[in-house]
Structure formats: structure tokens, C-alpha cells
Design a protein around this motif. Sequence first.
Motif, PDB file in Angstrom:
ATOM      1  N   CYS A  46       0.668   9.832  -2.159  1.00  0.00           N
ATOM      2  CA  CYS A  46      -0.492  10.419  -1.826  1.00  0.00           C
ATOM      3  C   CYS A  46      -1.698  10.401  -2.712  1.00  0.00           C
ATOM      4  CB  CYS A  46      -0.390  12.076  -1.195  1.00  0.00           C
ATOM      5  SG  CYS A  46      -1.405  12.824  -0.108  1.00  0.00           S
ATOM      6  N   HIS A  47      -3.060  10.092  -2.087  1.00  0.00           N
ATOM      7  CA  HIS A  47      -3.949   9.859  -3.143  1.00  0.00           C
ATOM      8  C   HIS A  47      -5.256  10.001  -2.346  1.00  0.00           C
ATOM      9  CE1 HIS A  47      -3.231   6.075  -0.961  1.00  0.00           C
ATOM     10  NE2 HIS A  47      -4.331   5.676  -1.147  1.00  0.00           N
ATOM     11  N   VAL A  48      -6.259   9.864  -3.161  1.00  0.00           N
ATOM     12  CA  VAL A  48      -7.666  10.035  -2.829  1.00  0.00           C
ATOM     13  C   VAL A  48      -8.540   8.833  -3.306  1.00  0.00           C
ATOM     14  CG1 VAL A  48      -9.844  11.435  -2.722  1.00  0.00           C
ATOM     15  CG2 VAL A  48      -7.784  12.423  -2.731  1.00  0.00           C
ATOM     16  N   HIS A  49      -9.201   8.061  -2.452  1.00  0.00           N
ATOM     17  CA  HIS A  49     -10.340   7.085  -3.206  1.00  0.00           C
ATOM     18  C   HIS A  49     -11.589   8.071  -3.386  1.00  0.00           C
ATOM     19  CE1 HIS A  49      -7.879   3.770  -2.504  1.00  0.00           C
ATOM     20  NE2 HIS A  49      -7.410   4.383  -1.334  1.00  0.00           N
ATOM     21  N   ARG A  50     -12.190   7.840  -4.589  1.00  0.00           N
ATOM     22  CA  ARG A  50     -13.326   8.630  -4.751  1.00  0.00           C
ATOM     23  C   ARG A  50     -14.604   8.038  -4.443  1.00  0.00           C
ATOM     24  NH1 ARG A  50     -11.874  13.760  -4.407  1.00  0.00           N
ATOM     25  NH2 ARG A  50     -10.191  14.441  -5.752  1.00  0.00           N
ATOM     26  N   ASP A  51     -14.574   6.636  -4.551  1.00  0.00           N
ATOM     27  CA  ASP A  51     -15.825   5.927  -4.031  1.00  0.00           C
ATOM     28  C   ASP A  51     -15.767   4.977  -3.041  1.00  0.00           C
ATOM     29  OD1 ASP A  51     -14.038   3.891  -4.974  1.00  0.00           O
ATOM     30  OD2 ASP A  51     -15.685   3.079  -6.241  1.00  0.00           O
ATOM     31  N   ALA A  52     -14.693   4.990  -2.223  1.00  0.00           N
ATOM     32  CA  ALA A  52     -14.432   3.711  -1.195  1.00  0.00           C
ATOM     33  C   ALA A  52     -13.887   4.250   0.245  1.00  0.00           C
ATOM     34  CB  ALA A  52     -13.613   2.636  -1.778  1.00  0.00           C
ATOM     35  N   ASN A  53     -14.397   3.856   1.255  1.00  0.00           N
ATOM     36  CA  ASN A  53     -13.690   4.066   2.353  1.00  0.00           C
ATOM     37  C   ASN A  53     -12.784   3.130   2.770  1.00  0.00           C
ATOM     38  OD1 ASN A  53     -15.790   5.992   3.354  1.00  0.00           O
ATOM     39  ND2 ASN A  53     -17.082   4.552   3.508  1.00  0.00           N
ATOM     40  N   GLU A  54     -11.626   3.594   3.421  1.00  0.00           N
ATOM     41  CA  GLU A  54     -10.544   2.530   3.455  1.00  0.00           C
ATOM     42  C   GLU A  54     -10.129   2.480   4.972  1.00  0.00           C
ATOM     43  OE1 GLU A  54      -6.250   1.592   1.250  1.00  0.00           O
ATOM     44  OE2 GLU A  54      -7.011   3.691   1.533  1.00  0.00           O
ATOM     45  N   THR A  55     -10.296   1.133   5.753  1.00  0.00           N
ATOM     46  CA  THR A  55      -9.803   1.002   6.927  1.00  0.00           C
ATOM     47  C   THR A  55      -8.757  -0.049   6.988  1.00  0.00           C
ATOM     48  OG1 THR A  55     -12.086   1.225   7.441  1.00  0.00           O
ATOM     49  CG2 THR A  55     -10.705   0.238   9.329  1.00  0.00           C
ATOM     50  N   PHE A  56      -7.580   0.717   7.658  1.00  0.00           N
ATOM     51  CA  PHE A  56      -6.459  -0.038   8.050  1.00  0.00           C
ATOM     52  C   PHE A  56      -6.482  -0.712   9.387  1.00  0.00           C
ATOM     53  CE2 PHE A  56      -5.249   2.877   4.983  1.00  0.00           C
ATOM     54  CZ  PHE A  56      -4.498   2.045   3.900  1.00  0.00           C
ATOM     55  N   VAL A  57      -6.406  -2.100   9.608  1.00  0.00           N
ATOM     56  CA  VAL A  57      -6.037  -2.933  10.814  1.00  0.00           C
ATOM     57  C   VAL A  57      -4.600  -3.439  10.704  1.00  0.00           C
ATOM     58  CG1 VAL A  57      -6.988  -4.700  12.302  1.00  0.00           C
ATOM     59  CG2 VAL A  57      -8.542  -3.387  10.832  1.00  0.00           C
ATOM     60  N   LYS A  74       0.557   4.476  13.767  1.00  0.00           N
ATOM     61  CA  LYS A  74      -0.338   3.188  14.354  1.00  0.00           C
ATOM     62  C   LYS A  74       0.500   2.053  14.223  1.00  0.00           C
ATOM     63  CE  LYS A  74      -4.327   5.429  14.424  1.00  0.00           C
ATOM     64  NZ  LYS A  74      -5.126   5.400  15.729  1.00  0.00           N
ATOM     65  N   GLN A  75       0.495   1.100  15.099  1.00  0.00           N
ATOM     66  CA  GLN A  75       1.094  -0.093  15.338  1.00  0.00           C
ATOM     67  C   GLN A  75       0.124  -1.390  15.729  1.00  0.00           C
ATOM     68  OE1 GLN A  75       3.331   0.125  19.245  1.00  0.00           O
ATOM     69  NE2 GLN A  75       2.530   1.970  19.543  1.00  0.00           N
ATOM     70  N   ALA A  76       0.559  -2.528  15.821  1.00  0.00           N
ATOM     71  CA  ALA A  76      -0.101  -3.582  15.745  1.00  0.00           C
ATOM     72  C   ALA A  76      -1.330  -3.636  16.869  1.00  0.00           C
ATOM     73  CB  ALA A  76       0.728  -4.903  16.433  1.00  0.00           C
ATOM     74  N   GLY A  77      -2.433  -3.958  16.603  1.00  0.00           N
ATOM     75  CA  GLY A  77      -3.672  -3.892  17.312  1.00  0.00           C
ATOM     76  C   GLY A  77      -4.126  -2.275  17.116  1.00  0.00           C
ATOM     77  N   GLN A  78      -4.117  -1.535  16.486  1.00  0.00           N
ATOM     78  CA  GLN A  78      -4.625  -0.329  16.148  1.00  0.00           C
ATOM     79  C   GLN A  78      -5.209  -0.219  14.728  1.00  0.00           C
ATOM     80  OE1 GLN A  78      -1.487   2.398  17.258  1.00  0.00           O
ATOM     81  NE2 GLN A  78      -2.552   2.726  19.208  1.00  0.00           N
ATOM     82  N   SER A  79      -6.034   0.742  14.578  1.00  0.00           N
ATOM     83  CA  SER A  79      -6.599   0.950  13.134  1.00  0.00           C
ATOM     84  C   SER A  79      -6.649   2.341  12.994  1.00  0.00           C
ATOM     85  CB  SER A  79      -7.939  -0.113  13.078  1.00  0.00           C
ATOM     86  OG  SER A  79      -8.980   0.480  14.098  1.00  0.00           O
ATOM     87  N   ILE A  80      -7.145   2.582  11.664  1.00  0.00           N
ATOM     88  CA  ILE A  80      -7.500   3.977  11.354  1.00  0.00           C
ATOM     89  C   ILE A  80      -8.410   3.880   9.952  1.00  0.00           C
ATOM     90  CG2 ILE A  80      -5.425   4.072   9.526  1.00  0.00           C
ATOM     91  CD1 ILE A  80      -5.137   6.890  10.527  1.00  0.00           C
ATOM     92  N   PHE A  81      -9.323   4.638  10.265  1.00  0.00           N
ATOM     93  CA  PHE A  81     -10.226   4.879   9.162  1.00  0.00           C
ATOM     94  C   PHE A  81     -10.185   5.868   8.141  1.00  0.00           C
ATOM     95  CE2 PHE A  81     -14.550   6.568   8.010  1.00  0.00           C
ATOM     96  CZ  PHE A  81     -15.085   5.442   7.075  1.00  0.00           C
ATOM     97  N   VAL A  82     -10.302   5.734   6.906  1.00  0.00           N
ATOM     98  CA  VAL A  82     -10.103   6.945   5.939  1.00  0.00           C
ATOM     99  C   VAL A  82     -11.453   7.077   5.186  1.00  0.00           C
ATOM    100  CG1 VAL A  82      -8.759   7.954   4.072  1.00  0.00           C
ATOM    101  CG2 VAL A  82      -7.596   6.274   5.762  1.00  0.00           C
ATOM    102  N   PRO A  83     -12.089   7.873   5.495  1.00  0.00           N
ATOM    103  CA  PRO A  83     -13.068   8.114   4.639  1.00  0.00           C
ATOM    104  C   PRO A  83     -13.055   8.499   3.098  1.00  0.00           C
ATOM    105  CG  PRO A  83     -13.385   9.574   6.511  1.00  0.00           C
ATOM    106  CD  PRO A  83     -11.895   8.951   6.316  1.00  0.00           C
ATOM    107  N   ARG A  84     -13.947   8.171   2.295  1.00  0.00           N
ATOM    108  CA  ARG A  84     -13.866   8.299   0.771  1.00  0.00           C
ATOM    109  C   ARG A  84     -13.620   9.761   0.592  1.00  0.00           C
ATOM    110  NH1 ARG A  84     -18.928   5.618  -1.285  1.00  0.00           N
ATOM    111  NH2 ARG A  84     -18.771   4.792   0.786  1.00  0.00           N
ATOM    112  N   GLY A  85     -12.822  10.242  -0.441  1.00  0.00           N
ATOM    113  CA  GLY A  85     -12.622  11.764  -0.822  1.00  0.00           C
ATOM    114  C   GLY A  85     -11.822  12.260   0.085  1.00  0.00           C
TER     115      GLY A  85
END
Length: 150
Positions: A46-57, A74-85
Motif C-alpha cells: 500500500c502506498h501514496v504518490h505525492r506528486d503524480a496521478n496514476e491511471t491503470f488501463v 477491474k478487468q480487460a477493457g476497464q480502467s481506474i484513476f488514482v488521484p495523487r495523495g
Amino acid sequence: MNLSDKGHDCVEWLGTSYCRMLSSEDTGGTMSIVDSVGPPDSGPPCHVHRDANETFVMLSGEAEFWMAGETVVKQAGQSIFVPRGIEHTFRVIGDKPSRHLVILTPGGFEGFFYEMASRSLRIPEDMEAVTEAAQRYHLEFTGPPLAAMQ
């Protein structure tokens, strides 16, 4: 498909491959895209990105994501957005690897994977060195991998 055969800059760390599709240098630091393939049950602490947004496709396979106390698959064809912080982690589920794009905005964090691979650092055995390096990439570890949280 082996992306390194197609001229992409690829490394392997802890059984997961990371191939730079678009580097931070390519975009003036605006973003980066990494093509990643992780084996079943793999995933970071488990972690936090302090300066970057992370999107998984998700391109193939399935992964369970935990973000700020909520869990979603999430499975093939889906995505998730993880805002910084935002505290998060994920775990590849099922019996097949998961291939997904990791899009980072701004770019730069992709260097973490390459540094870890070049130094052959392991989790949890080398966690002190991993944590020290993570700080340079504005990453803070906040807990165990998802499998240990359940």
C-alpha cells in the motif's frame, strides 16, 4: 508479446515486467506510460504518490484495486484513476497474468521501476533501501500488500 523485441525499454522487477512506452523525457515531464505485466498474486505494498496521478488501463487479466478503503475489481477493457495523495494498492487476481498500462501525470515515477530492477532490490527483504529510493520518486509506503490486508 515481448515488447523489448519491438525496441521498447523493458525491465523486470519482482516477476513483473515494465516497458516504457512513453517516457517523461518524451513529454517534457507531462506524463509517462508504462506497459506492465504482472503474474497472479503480484502487487505492491500500500502506498501514496505525492506528486503524480496514476491511471491503470487493463489490457488483459484481472486485478483487485484497493483505494482509500474501497475495493473494486477491474478487468480487460476497464480502467481506474488514482488521484495523487490517495492511499492505494492492487493485486493481480485469477490464474493469469495481468497486462495493464500505467499512465502517470506528471511523468517521472517510471524511473522507480528501472532503479529497483537495476539494483535487484526485493520486497520485503530490502525494504529499507526500497523506501529510501521511493522518497526520491515522491512515493510513500503506508502498509502491506493487498493480500496481507485481507
